[in-house]
Design an enzyme around this catalytic site. Structure first.
Site, PDB file in Angstrom:
ATOM      1  N   TYR A   9    -147.077  -3.137 -24.166  1.00 37.40           N
ATOM      2  CA  TYR A   9    -145.659  -2.840 -23.914  1.00 37.40           C
ATOM      3  C   TYR A   9    -144.760  -3.961 -24.438  1.00 37.40           C
ATOM      4  O   TYR A   9    -145.199  -5.086 -24.666  1.00 37.40           O
ATOM      5  CB  TYR A   9    -145.400  -2.641 -22.413  1.00 37.40           C
ATOM      6  N   CYS A  10    -143.486  -3.616 -24.646  1.00 40.39           N
ATOM      7  CA  CYS A  10    -142.455  -4.593 -25.000  1.00 40.39           C
ATOM      8  C   CYS A  10    -141.131  -4.074 -24.423  1.00 40.39           C
ATOM      9  O   CYS A  10    -141.116  -3.122 -23.654  1.00 40.39           O
ATOM     10  CB  CYS A  10    -142.382  -4.788 -26.508  1.00 40.39           C
ATOM     11  N   THR A  11    -140.022  -4.690 -24.811  1.00 41.02           N
ATOM     12  CA  THR A  11    -138.737  -4.356 -24.178  1.00 41.02           C
ATOM     13  C   THR A  11    -138.307  -2.913 -24.413  1.00 41.02           C
ATOM     14  O   THR A  11    -137.971  -2.194 -23.480  1.00 41.02           O
ATOM     15  CB  THR A  11    -137.629  -5.300 -24.697  1.00 41.02           C
TER      16      THR A  11
END
Ligand SMILES: [Zn+2]
Ligand SMILES: [Zn+2]
Length: 329
Positions: free
Chosen positions: A180-182
């Protein structure tokens, strides 16, 4: 009565071939001119990555305009209401890489998309998984999914090594890798990179932490979400979370970021009010000796980037004069 949330904050990206990115930059600039829009938009041969704050009217117009655009029809916008602008100016620029990675990757071969609800179910479940946070360390420090690892994304050689170690760790088990990331853009690139190195079972959180907070809330999340605008850190949702950030100097739990008062350093660090005062806004003792020091009390804990920008605008002449005088002494 005017609404409190008169602005919209937009986050969006799309990987798509753009034959003439410079022309697209000009096209974007022309559209935004004269509108109540502040933003950071980057366009490359490979696509677009944008963040924007705009009046409700202009945000709606921009989204409608993008929908009419042959390259950007159907781009998913993450939209959050807010009471003011969160960017210091309108920046629309060509950038060679939308996500920095010193390797060619086939973006059509990324990880499998997982909706926020499916993501929650995976984390709720008993099955073994590897959970990777592919953001920067300062983002990870102030908030992350419980149990997430932070691969060395900032150093490509280290990241390659990380990929090899991960592959041998997973072996034949095909343990799922949850990434995941922003907002999702980094996962597109990093998941493709890992897949090309033989890690098969990768799932990426579609829409990133932003969408997860909107759709699911704060389950499995701890701390705050770091964002690249004036807000700096925001809650993922209305739900309660424990604070995990710690003061760079004393280790107390904090969530306020500052840029080091030494303008030559400018290191971004978490700091408690007492240490900020004791170190005059500096990250380390040497920085307090710098000849380019911002007065620490001028820093606004909520808007270091903007403060920094305004500080240069307002004081650049003063600082230049000061330096010239120093040289004379
Ligand atoms: Zn402290
Ligand atoms: Zn410093």
């Amino acid at each position: 009565m005017p609404s409190r949330n008169q602005f919209q904050i937009l986050a969006y990206y799309r990987f798509t071939p753009i034959a003439d990115p410079h022309a697209e930059v000009a096209n974007h600039k022309q559209f935004c001119e004269g509108k109540d829009i502040l933003a950071r938009v980057y366009i490359s041969e490979m696509g677009i990555n944008g963040q924007m704050s705009a009046s409700q009217k202009d945000a709606a117009e921009y989204i409608a305009w993008m929908e009419q655009h042959p390259l950007f029809k159907g781009v998913e916008f993450k939209v959050q209401p807010y009471h003011e602008h969160v960017f210091p100016r309108l920046t629309i620029k060509y950038r060679k890489q939308l996500v920095a990675l010193d390797s060619e990757v086939d973006l059509t071969q990324g990880g499998e998309y997982v909706t926020p609800q499916q993501w929650k179910e995976l984390l709720d479940g008993d099955e073994e998984y590897v959970l990777l946070d592919v953001r920067n360390d300062y983002e990870w420090k102030v908030g992350r999914f419980k149990g997430a690892e932070l691969p060395p994304c900032e150093n490509f050689r280290e990241f390659q090594q990380f990929a090899e170690d991960l592959k041998s760790k997973i072996g034949k088990k095909k343990t799922p890798v949850l990434m995941y990331c922003t907002g999702g853009i980094r996962c597109e690139v990093y998941s493709a990179f890992l897949k090309a190195r033989g890690i098969e079972n990768i799932m990426q959180l579609h829409g990133g932490i932003i969408k997860y907070g909107e759709d699911v809330g704060s389950d499995h999340w701890q701390g705050k979400l770091f964002v690249f605008d004036d807000r700096l850190t925001v809650p993922v949702s209305n739900g309660e979370t424990e604070m995990i950030g710690t003061c760079h100097h004393c280790g107390t739990n904090v969530e306020a970021y500052y840029n080091c008062a030494n303008m030559k350093c400018n290191y971004l660090f978490l700091c408690c009010p007492a240490c900020l005062k004791a170190h005059e806004g500096c990250c380390k003792t040497e920085c307090a000796q710098s000849d380019r020091l911002r007065p620490y009390h001028q820093q606004n804990p909520h808007k270091p980037f903007r403060k920094w920008y305004h500080y240069f605008q307002e004081h650049s002449k003063e600082l230049k004069d000061k330096r010239q005088n120093d040289q004379k002494d």
